[in-house]
Design a protein around this motif. Structure first.
Motif, PDB file in Angstrom:
ATOM      1  N   ARG A 104      42.881  14.424  38.008  1.00 20.51           N
ATOM      2  CA  ARG A 104      41.853  15.472  37.876  1.00 20.51           C
ATOM      3  C   ARG A 104      41.599  15.818  36.408  1.00 20.51           C
ATOM      4  NH1 ARG A 104      42.629  20.635  37.549  1.00 20.51           N
ATOM      5  NH2 ARG A 104      44.777  20.499  38.270  1.00 20.51           N
ATOM      6  N   VAL A 105      42.690  15.985  35.640  1.00 14.51           N
ATOM      7  CA  VAL A 105      42.462  16.360  34.233  1.00 14.51           C
ATOM      8  C   VAL A 105      41.866  15.186  33.448  1.00 14.51           C
ATOM      9  CG1 VAL A 105      44.101  18.259  34.076  1.00 14.51           C
ATOM     10  CG2 VAL A 105      44.894  15.951  33.549  1.00 14.51           C
ATOM     11  N   MET A 106      42.160  13.961  33.890  1.00 16.40           N
ATOM     12  CA  MET A 106      41.546  12.816  33.207  1.00 16.40           C
ATOM     13  C   MET A 106      40.046  12.798  33.481  1.00 16.40           C
ATOM     14  SD  MET A 106      44.437   9.870  33.509  1.00 16.40           S
ATOM     15  CE  MET A 106      43.480   8.540  32.895  1.00 16.40           C
ATOM     16  N   GLN A 107      39.690  13.108  34.730  1.00 11.19           N
ATOM     17  CA  GLN A 107      38.265  13.095  35.066  1.00 11.19           C
ATOM     18  C   GLN A 107      37.478  14.142  34.301  1.00 11.19           C
ATOM     19  OE1 GLN A 107      38.416  13.079  39.306  1.00 11.19           O
ATOM     20  NE2 GLN A 107      38.558  10.838  39.327  1.00 11.19           N
ATOM     21  N   THR A 108      38.142  15.252  33.945  1.00 11.98           N
ATOM     22  CA  THR A 108      37.432  16.297  33.201  1.00 11.98           C
ATOM     23  C   THR A 108      37.769  16.237  31.709  1.00 11.98           C
ATOM     24  OG1 THR A 108      39.213  17.761  33.836  1.00 11.98           O
ATOM     25  CG2 THR A 108      37.188  17.939  35.118  1.00 11.98           C
ATOM     26  N   ASN A 109      38.368  15.144  31.288  1.00 12.44           N
ATOM     27  CA  ASN A 109      38.726  14.926  29.884  1.00 12.44           C
ATOM     28  C   ASN A 109      39.630  16.025  29.325  1.00 12.44           C
ATOM     29  OD1 ASN A 109      38.705  13.392  27.551  1.00 12.44           O
ATOM     30  ND2 ASN A 109      37.001  14.513  26.654  1.00 12.44           N
ATOM     31  N   LYS A 110      40.569  16.458  30.172  1.00 14.57           N
ATOM     32  CA  LYS A 110      41.480  17.529  29.721  1.00 14.57           C
ATOM     33  C   LYS A 110      42.912  17.002  29.653  1.00 14.57           C
ATOM     34  CE  LYS A 110      38.772  21.376  29.891  1.00 14.57           C
ATOM     35  NZ  LYS A 110      37.814  21.418  30.958  1.00 14.57           N
ATOM     36  N   ALA A 111      43.076  15.677  29.703  1.00 17.66           N
ATOM     37  CA  ALA A 111      44.441  15.121  29.744  1.00 17.66           C
ATOM     38  C   ALA A 111      45.223  15.494  28.493  1.00 17.66           C
ATOM     39  CB  ALA A 111      44.389  13.614  29.916  1.00 17.66           C
ATOM     40  N   GLU A 112      44.529  15.492  27.322  1.00 14.87           N
ATOM     41  CA  GLU A 112      45.206  15.850  26.068  1.00 14.87           C
ATOM     42  C   GLU A 112      45.766  17.262  26.147  1.00 14.87           C
ATOM     43  OE1 GLU A 112      42.386  14.019  25.788  1.00 14.87           O
ATOM     44  OE2 GLU A 112      42.708  12.473  24.258  1.00 14.87           O
ATOM     45  N   GLN A 113      44.915  18.196  26.615  1.00 12.51           N
ATOM     46  CA  GLN A 113      45.365  19.594  26.727  1.00 12.51           C
ATOM     47  C   GLN A 113      46.510  19.699  27.738  1.00 12.51           C
ATOM     48  OE1 GLN A 113      42.140  18.675  26.449  1.00 12.51           O
ATOM     49  NE2 GLN A 113      40.809  20.458  26.279  1.00 12.51           N
ATOM     50  N   TRP A 114      46.406  18.930  28.812  1.00 17.83           N
ATOM     51  CA  TRP A 114      47.441  18.953  29.859  1.00 17.83           C
ATOM     52  C   TRP A 114      48.790  18.560  29.257  1.00 17.83           C
ATOM     53  CZ3 TRP A 114      50.376  15.260  32.761  1.00 17.83           C
ATOM     54  CH2 TRP A 114      50.873  15.720  33.979  1.00 17.83           C
ATOM     55  N   LEU A 115      48.778  17.518  28.425  1.00 17.97           N
ATOM     56  CA  LEU A 115      50.019  17.060  27.796  1.00 17.97           C
ATOM     57  C   LEU A 115      50.522  18.101  26.790  1.00 17.97           C
ATOM     58  CD1 LEU A 115      49.146  13.275  27.298  1.00 17.97           C
ATOM     59  CD2 LEU A 115      50.829  14.227  28.876  1.00 17.97           C
ATOM     60  N   GLN A 116      49.578  18.678  26.021  1.00 18.45           N
ATOM     61  CA  GLN A 116      49.980  19.706  25.052  1.00 18.45           C
ATOM     62  C   GLN A 116      50.613  20.902  25.764  1.00 18.45           C
ATOM     63  OE1 GLN A 116      46.317  20.227  23.003  1.00 18.45           O
ATOM     64  NE2 GLN A 116      46.735  18.572  21.556  1.00 18.45           N
ATOM     65  N   GLU A 117      50.026  21.253  26.888  1.00 13.61           N
ATOM     66  CA  GLU A 117      50.534  22.370  27.682  1.00 13.61           C
ATOM     67  C   GLU A 117      51.964  22.093  28.152  1.00 13.61           C
ATOM     68  OE1 GLU A 117      50.775  25.899  29.152  1.00 13.61           O
ATOM     69  OE2 GLU A 117      49.136  25.242  27.845  1.00 13.61           O
ATOM     70  N   ARG A 118      52.210  20.881  28.620  1.00 13.49           N
ATOM     71  CA  ARG A 118      53.564  20.482  29.049  1.00 13.49           C
ATOM     72  C   ARG A 118      54.543  20.647  27.891  1.00 13.49           C
ATOM     73  NH1 ARG A 118      54.133  18.438  33.750  1.00 13.49           N
ATOM     74  NH2 ARG A 118      56.313  17.987  33.322  1.00 13.49           N
ATOM     75  N   SER A 119      54.085  20.183  26.715  1.00 18.38           N
ATOM     76  CA  SER A 119      54.960  20.225  25.551  1.00 18.38           C
ATOM     77  C   SER A 119      55.302  21.670  25.186  1.00 18.38           C
ATOM     78  CB  SER A 119      54.268  19.492  24.402  1.00 18.38           C
ATOM     79  OG  SER A 119      54.881  19.780  23.224  1.00 18.38           O
ATOM     80  N   ARG A 120      54.294  22.566  25.278  1.00 18.55           N
ATOM     81  CA  ARG A 120      54.534  23.978  24.965  1.00 18.55           C
ATOM     82  C   ARG A 120      55.524  24.575  25.972  1.00 18.55           C
ATOM     83  NH1 ARG A 120      49.351  24.342  22.823  1.00 18.55           N
ATOM     84  NH2 ARG A 120      48.349  24.483  24.838  1.00 18.55           N
ATOM     85  N   LYS A 121      55.369  24.163  27.236  1.00 18.47           N
ATOM     86  CA  LYS A 121      56.178  24.743  28.309  1.00 18.47           C
ATOM     87  C   LYS A 121      57.604  24.194  28.317  1.00 18.47           C
ATOM     88  CE  LYS A 121      55.444  25.620  33.223  1.00 18.47           C
ATOM     89  NZ  LYS A 121      54.563  25.254  34.318  1.00 18.47           N
ATOM     90  N   TYR A 122      57.737  22.875  28.156  1.00 15.88           N
ATOM     91  CA  TYR A 122      59.059  22.252  28.344  1.00 15.88           C
ATOM     92  C   TYR A 122      59.686  21.699  27.066  1.00 15.88           C
ATOM     93  CZ  TYR A 122      57.552  22.272  33.238  1.00 15.88           C
ATOM     94  OH  TYR A 122      57.109  22.646  34.462  1.00 15.88           O
TER      95      TYR A 122
END
Ligand code: HEM
Length: 536
Positions: A104-122
């Motif tokens: 889903r995030v790839m389809q909306t071109n948000k994969a980069e943010q998704w990964l950044q979010e993971r990094s901030r969280k974990y």
């Protein structure tokens, strides 16, 4: 190759075509399952036709429950924490994990943010799960170094299932150890600069023919699908030795339908996209096998030289030394992998460059100066040479900065072959590791003011330290096609800026990753030829 002479609007966006196909698929897949109470039989209705499966609901329920328990047991066994210090993060539901979330995030071109979010969280090491495989995400300069230089017996290469099934098990990206070295050596013998030097003229001819066919006479073009056509034409000529005509058109059709399912779920049912891709891949294999047989015969008869094209080069490689010979299966699988690796990546870069030159006047003016200088030194019909490309330094810095900010590849996967420790965490055997380009490219410790477009980063005397600019990867698997990409990009930009003016004509042009970036509206531009008269 068909020429749409009457059309003023060249290049149908593939995505629209895909959407039509998808819609068709949705209709075809309108399958409903119901239970016939009278006979206690499960029947599958497809529109009006009924097919009795002859299995009782009870049998089916027991069978399904058993499968579910088995899968859950295997999943838990594989992901069991026990005494191991596994990385933080959730693995989600068995089998599914975060697959749909990432799609889903790839389809909306948000994969980069998704990964950044993971990094901030974990933090810099975290886990999630893709298609049933526990996956560890690590990032940053030292993570890149670790992945790119890790012992191949610990971290092997493995692409996601759809890619592997479509390209074949013996493609370069699946091979490890000595097999990888041997096949890579053969591929590099064609893609190394000394060899590619002699193909600059051929690429030049392909670019001019392409502009003649799709840009001249048009007022509006769709950049993204047309850049795919261009990179396909160049690959078709240099890799397969197939010139314009029916055979090239067939090849294009097969490759397009084959690539349609690269990031879809690997479900092989008659109505799925993946199924159609596998069928196209099978046909393409037959076509390449025919080419191998033709080229082999031509070599034996002495009517072809080993450097004729990529396939002929691979066939000739083991002539004097059988230990470096490639099997036909390896040639076929690797040719398909090279085609995929080189087709969408370069076309994405060219599309982003056209967009940039349509918006950034200062970059455009600098690029123009560089290319006008070169154009002035040649007659209109003279082909570009290797020396001309060496003068296009600023253009290549702009391309590198474009790759930094818009890397065609989000990252890639490695398979854990042996359990290891990383940053205090245990990474178990059977898991996979993923690295991400953007996390390093947007690190302000490496690239100060990272959101600013600044080509001068690539013009400095001191080069960017290793494993920091990773658009082409790094280590023994660094992209062997980077020189090929450089030549086709520089030649194309030269003819675009010296022969056309353009302006972007869209207000909103959303991007998806599938897995390469796709401009969903195709990126329409209005074009106008410059005064130069083309003689070819
Ligand atoms: C702008 C253009 C391109 C970009 C950004 C790019 C990017 C990459 C990256 C990041 C990798 C490494 C993946 C990994 O470590 O798992 C890679 C590998 C590869 N690329 Fe490219 N690529 C480009 C163009 C090309 C072209 C034009 C070709 C062929 C003509 C090509 C052929 C390959 C092959 C065969 C591999 C696998 C190498 C191996 O496993 O040893 N690429 N590319």
């Amino acid at each position: 190759m068909q020429r749409t002479t009457n059309s003023r609007y060249h290049g149908q966006p593939e995505t629209l075509e895909n959407e039509r196909i998808n819609r068709k698929e949705c209709r075809v897949s309108n399958v409903t399952t119901r239970t016939d109470r009278a006979t206690n039989r499960t029947a599958v209705c497809h529109h009006s036709s009924k097919i009795s499966l002859g299995v009782s609901t009870m049998d089916l329920t027991i069978c399904l429950t058993f499968c579910l328990l088995l899968v859950s047991f295997l999943y838990l066994a594989l992901t069991r924490k026990g005494s191991k210090n596994l990385p933080p993060g959730s693995l989600g539901f068995p089998l599914i994990g975060q697959s749909f979330e990432l799609l889903r995030v790839m389809q909306t071109n948000k994969a980069e943010q998704w990964l950044q979010e993971r990094s901030r969280k974990y933090g810099p090491v975290s886990k999630f799960s893709l298609l049933g495989t526990p996956t560890v995400f690590i990032h940053g300069h030292s993570a890149n170094k670790f992945i790119f230089t890790c012992d191949a017996n610990v971290l092997g290469n493995q692409q996601p299932a759809p890619f592997r099934k479509i390209c074949g098990e013996r493609n370069i990206m699946e091979l490890t150890g000595d097999d990888h070295k041997r096949v890579r050596g053969a591929i590099v013998s064609f893609l190394k600069p000394e060899m590619l030097k002699q193909y600059v003229g051929k690429m030049d001819e392909e670019v001019r023919d392409y502009l003649e066919m799709y840009w001249h006479g048009a007022q509006k073009v769709m950049v993204m699908p047309l850049m795919k056509t261009l990179t396909f034409n160049i690959m078709s000529s240099l890799l397969f030795g197939i010139e314009q005509g029916e055979r090239r058109n067939n090849l294009l059709e097969l490759i397009r339908s084959m690539m349609n399912a690269l990031s879809s779920l690997p479900i092989n049912l008659p109505f799925t996209r993946f199924h159609h891709s596998l069928k196209a891949s099978a046909k393409l294999r037959t076509l390449i096998q025919d080419l191998i047989n033709e080229r082999r015969a031509a070599l034996e008869q002495g009517i072809a030289i080993p450097n004729r094209d990529f396939i002929t080069c691979l066939i000739s490689i083991g002539k004097n030394d059988p230990s470096i010979c490639m099997s036909d299966e390896e040639i076929i699988d690797s040719t398909i992998a090279v085609m995929i690796a080189g087709h969408d990546t370069s076309s994405v870069l060219l599309t982003f460059l056209v967009k940039l030159l349509g918006t950034d006047q200062s970059v455009y003016a600098n690029i123009m100066r560089e290319h006008e200088e070169i154009a002035k030194s040649k007659t209109l019909e003279e082909l570009l040479t290797w020396d001309d490309l060496a003068k296009m330094k600023y253009t290549w810095s702009v391309a590198m900065e474009t790759l930094r900010m818009n890397p065609p590849l989000l990252g890639s996967f490695r398979k854990v072959l042996k359990e290891f420790q990383y940053e205090g965490y245990t990474i178990p055997k059977g898991w996979q590791v993923i690295w991400a380009t953007n996390m390093t490219h947007m690190d302000e410790r490496i690239f100060p003011d990272p959101t600013k477009f600044d080509p001068s980063r690539f013009e400095k005397q001191t080069p960017i330290p290793p494993y920091c600019f990773v658009a082409f990867g790094g280590g023994p698997r660094i992209c062997p096609g980077n020189e090929f990409a450089r030549i086709e990009t520089l030649v194309t930009i030269h003819y675009l800026v010296t022969r056309f003016r353009w302006k972007l004509c869209y207000s909103d042009n959303p991007i998806s990753r599938m897995p390469f970036p796709v401009f969903r509206n195709g990126m329409p531009i209005e074009i106008e030829p410059k005064d130069t008269v083309r003689i070819h």
